[in-house]
Design an enzyme around this catalytic site. Structure first.
Site, PDB file in Angstrom:
ATOM      1  CD  GLN A 103     -24.337 -42.280  41.856  1.00 14.64           C
ATOM      2  OE1 GLN A 103     -23.967 -41.977  40.729  1.00 14.64           O
ATOM      3  NE2 GLN A 103     -25.201 -43.253  42.075  1.00 14.64           N
ATOM      4  CB  CYS A 104     -24.824 -35.308  41.946  1.00 14.14           C
ATOM      5  SG  CYS A 104     -24.785 -36.443  40.546  1.00 14.14           S
ATOM      6  CB  THR A 105     -22.091 -31.364  44.595  1.00 15.61           C
ATOM      7  OG1 THR A 105     -20.836 -32.044  44.571  1.00 15.61           O
ATOM      8  CG2 THR A 105     -22.049 -30.279  45.660  1.00 15.61           C
TER       9      THR A 105
END
Length: 233
Positions: free
Chosen positions: A103-105
């Site tokens: 979901q997150c980098t």
């Protein structure tokens, strides 16, 4: 966000949020787009094109980044591609049923600071140019200020070999965010159009013609007997 349906109880709040976002875009000259997911970038990209505002987009990978400008649309001046112009599929839900790292980098420690600094410098270059946001990427004219000789469209960085490159992207007539088809649908139907986009991950593909194009590609097969040709199924 495209592909993220809203519950009836949340509709009023979402509509108010959209109205607030519209007001913010219209009342500012530059928008910095720093969100994580692709779909979260869609509505601000659409609004920037709708209200002719400069949008500075920053996107990160693990050891790569992209900084680009778009949103300005002037008669007689070639438009620059937006963040979604290279896509042949519509943005959709990339968050549900994903692990946190998906979901997150997850990125190298210096990447965010480097790309953010370049985003600010890109705005400085725009402000120093006589044509501001409409400056062509290969143009160094219009200013005698040595601080800003060029105004690139896209800056891509690669920390694997510590290289930066500048690219120029052309607008896509079937773009899901900045094409005339999408802007016309939004201008005509406003929040009703957005609700359809939120509810149906394929709606943007239908509006822009991407779905028809992809169906046409699926109708073609490559035959071993004719390595130079395609035929319809």
């Amino acid at each position: 966000m495209p592909g993220h349906p809203i519950a009836p109880a949340e509709e009023k709040q979402v509509q108010d949020d959209v109205t607030k976002l519209e007001e913010l875009v219209q009342s500012h000259d530059v928008i910095f787009m720093l969100t994580d997911s692709r779909e979260s970038r869609w509505l601000p990209t659409l609004l920037a094109a709708r209200y002719n505002r400069l949008l500075i987009n920053v996107a990160l990978g693990f050891d790569t980044f992209m900084v680009m400008r778009h949103g300005i649309r002037l008669a007689g001046t070639p438009n620059l591609s937006c963040y979604f112009c290279q896509d042949v599929v519509a943005p959709t839900d990339s968050l549900s049923d994903r692990t946190l790292d998906e979901q997150c980098t997850v990125t190298r420690p210096g990447l965010a600071a480097m790309s953010s600094a370049l985003a600010v410098e890109l705005v400085v270059s725009v402000l120093q140019h006589s044509q501001r946001g409409a400056a062509l990427p290969d143009s160094s004219g219009g200013t005698e200020n040595r601080l800003a000789q060029t105004v690139p469209h896209q800056i891509r960085g690669f920390l694997s070999n510590f290289q930066f490159i500048s690219l120029l992207g052309q607008p896509y007539p079937n773009c899901t965010a900045c094409s005339d088809k999408v802007l016309a649908a939004y201008a005509e139907n406003g929040f009703k159009f957005l609700k359809l986009v939120f509810a149906d991950p394929h709606y943007l593909s239908k509006v822009t013609g991407l779905q028809e194009m992809l169906e046409g590609v699926d109708a073609l097969v490559f035959t071993d007997s004719d390595s130079d040709g395609w035929c319809e199924t």
